[in-house]
Design a protein around this motif. Structure first.
Motif, PDB file in Angstrom:
ATOM      1  N   ASP A  68     -10.388   1.383   5.041  1.00 14.88           N
ATOM      2  CA  ASP A  68     -11.620   2.405   5.360  1.00 14.88           C
ATOM      3  C   ASP A  68     -11.988   2.131   6.948  1.00 14.88           C
ATOM      4  O   ASP A  68     -12.451   3.230   7.446  1.00 14.88           O
ATOM      5  CB  ASP A  68     -12.694   2.307   4.465  1.00 14.88           C
ATOM      6  CG  ASP A  68     -12.387   2.574   2.983  1.00 14.88           C
ATOM      7  OD1 ASP A  68     -11.616   3.417   3.063  1.00 14.88           O
ATOM      8  OD2 ASP A  68     -12.914   2.158   2.051  1.00 14.88           O
ATOM      9  N   HIS A  77      -9.992  -5.208  -2.917  1.00 10.34           N
ATOM     10  CA  HIS A  77     -11.132  -4.849  -2.305  1.00 10.34           C
ATOM     11  C   HIS A  77     -11.278  -5.069  -0.732  1.00 10.34           C
ATOM     12  O   HIS A  77     -11.853  -4.312   0.067  1.00 10.34           O
ATOM     13  CB  HIS A  77     -12.665  -5.259  -3.016  1.00 10.34           C
ATOM     14  CG  HIS A  77     -12.796  -4.854  -4.377  1.00 10.34           C
ATOM     15  ND1 HIS A  77     -12.984  -3.502  -4.714  1.00 10.34           N
ATOM     16  CD2 HIS A  77     -12.399  -5.566  -5.680  1.00 10.34           C
ATOM     17  CE1 HIS A  77     -13.064  -3.347  -5.907  1.00 10.34           C
ATOM     18  NE2 HIS A  77     -12.682  -4.480  -6.588  1.00 10.34           N
ATOM     19  N   MET A  92       0.872  -1.460  -0.016  1.00 10.49           N
ATOM     20  CA  MET A  92       0.036  -0.046  -0.154  1.00 10.49           C
ATOM     21  C   MET A  92       0.897   1.344  -0.179  1.00 10.49           C
ATOM     22  O   MET A  92       2.070   1.229   0.289  1.00 10.49           O
ATOM     23  CB  MET A  92      -1.019   0.047   1.242  1.00 10.49           C
ATOM     24  CG  MET A  92      -0.264   0.124   2.400  1.00 10.49           C
ATOM     25  SD  MET A  92      -1.452   0.148   3.760  1.00 10.49           S
ATOM     26  CE  MET A  92      -1.761  -1.638   3.982  1.00 10.49           C
ATOM     27  N   THR A 125      -3.708   4.148  -0.686  1.00  9.51           N
ATOM     28  CA  THR A 125      -3.858   3.937  -1.941  1.00  9.51           C
ATOM     29  C   THR A 125      -3.414   1.993  -2.035  1.00  9.51           C
ATOM     30  O   THR A 125      -2.478   1.717  -1.466  1.00  9.51           O
ATOM     31  CB  THR A 125      -3.332   4.537  -3.174  1.00  9.51           C
ATOM     32  OG1 THR A 125      -1.853   4.712  -2.980  1.00  9.51           O
ATOM     33  CG2 THR A 125      -4.107   5.792  -3.350  1.00  9.51           C
ATOM     34  N   SER A 168      -8.457   4.885  -0.546  1.00  9.51           N
ATOM     35  CA  SER A 168      -9.406   4.592   0.753  1.00  9.51           C
ATOM     36  C   SER A 168     -10.037   5.820   0.902  1.00  9.51           C
ATOM     37  O   SER A 168      -9.973   6.939   0.212  1.00  9.51           O
ATOM     38  CB  SER A 168      -8.216   4.264   1.919  1.00  9.51           C
ATOM     39  OG  SER A 168      -7.605   5.472   2.354  1.00  9.51           O
ATOM     40  N   LEU A 200      -8.865  -2.838   0.709  1.00  6.81           N
ATOM     41  CA  LEU A 200      -9.331  -1.341   1.013  1.00  6.81           C
ATOM     42  C   LEU A 200     -10.439  -1.194   2.126  1.00  6.81           C
ATOM     43  O   LEU A 200     -10.557  -0.082   2.501  1.00  6.81           O
ATOM     44  CB  LEU A 200      -9.955  -1.080  -0.416  1.00  6.81           C
ATOM     45  CG  LEU A 200     -10.308   0.466  -0.834  1.00  6.81           C
ATOM     46  CD1 LEU A 200      -9.137   1.168  -0.608  1.00  6.81           C
ATOM     47  CD2 LEU A 200     -10.973   0.459  -2.005  1.00  6.81           C
TER      48      LEU A 200
END
Length: 264
Positions: free
Chosen positions: A234, A227, A99, A221, A117, A230
């Motif tokens: 979040d 997914h 990331m 990012t 994110s 990510l």
């Protein structure tokens, strides 16, 4: 069953098996990080206060602390990878990093290769120069040279606003700053928070605000398609907003409390 039809069915069976094998072979990035016990995160080493080297040649800054927060929440070791702005996406695409936490803001072009994110810090981008330069917009740049780090959002936005301007694109942020400090460029396109730090360290140089480029919240990012990772990021950002961790980082590195950030 006719021979030809049977052959097609068999071929489709092999194709399905191959696709399943391919999916199984490509481990989910979050599961991969937890399995290896290490998370590799790209950061800046020349963009204070987001990422820089201290007197002991150790990385520190807002994004460094954010990376530590991520590693702690994952329960894994942290491997920091200092990179110039232009290398942030290539490191993700070639799986050299898991990331990116290096003050990256959103553009639609980047979103074709990576995923963002929720925002974790709010900043803005602008052009700065000497007080004597009368500039109010990109149309006023004229023959003045603008230094900017290649591949940054400020580079992309400035290029779109002033395609005919004399833009000096450098390999990293430190070189862009040096070009402005030395007089090789009359203007500097940079992050507002970064300029505050530059002005403190270079009191003999003027960093007068000329015109805004855009608001630029920072996002973590990851590579396109990750997914699960990510969603986890979040969740961490949401939790860190509620428990005050992000507010503490804003006070420590950005000089004030965390303000409400726009939703992605």
């Amino acid at each position: 069953m006719k021979a030809g039809f049977r052959a097609v069915v068999v071929a489709l069976g092999f194709l399905a098996a191959g696709l399943l094998s391919s999916v199984e072979a490509r481990a989910d990035k979050l599961a991969d990080i937890l399995s290896k016990g290490v998370v590799r995160i790209t950061v800046f080493a020349d963009v204070p206060p987001f990422g820089m080297m201290n007197a002991n040649r150790e990385l520190e800054g807002f994004d460094i602390d954010m990376a530590k927060l991520v590693a702690k929440a994952l329960g894994v070791k942290l491997e920091l990878l200092p990179v110039p702005a232009a290398s942030r996406i290539p490191f993700l695409l070639t799986d050299k990093s898991d990331m990116n936490i290096a003050a990256m803001s959103i553009t639609a072009e980047r979103a074709r290769q990576i995923m963002y994110s929720a925002p974790y810090a709010d900043t803005s981008l602008a052009v700065y120069g000497a007080k004597g330069l009368a500039l109010k917009s990109a149309a006023d740049i004229g023959r003045n040279r603008v230094a900017v780090a290649k591949g940054t959002t400020e580079d992309l936005v400035l290029t779109a606003l002033a395609p005919g301007a004399d833009i000096m694109r450098t390999e990293d942020n430190a070189t862009a700053v040096q070009a402005y400090l030395s007089g090789h460029a009359q203007l500097l396109a940079a992050n507002s928070v970064v300029v505050v730090e530059l002005a403190k360290k270079n009191p003999a140089k003027e960093f007068d605000f000329k015109f805004a480029l855009r608001r630029a919240p920072a996002h973590v990012t990851v590579r396109l398609g990750e997914h699960t990772l990510l969603r986890w990021l979040d969740t961490l950002i949401f939790q860190s907003t509620l428990n005050g961790d992000l507010d503490e980082l804003h006070k420590k590195w950005l000089g004030g409390p965390m303000q409400p950030l726009p939703a992605l």
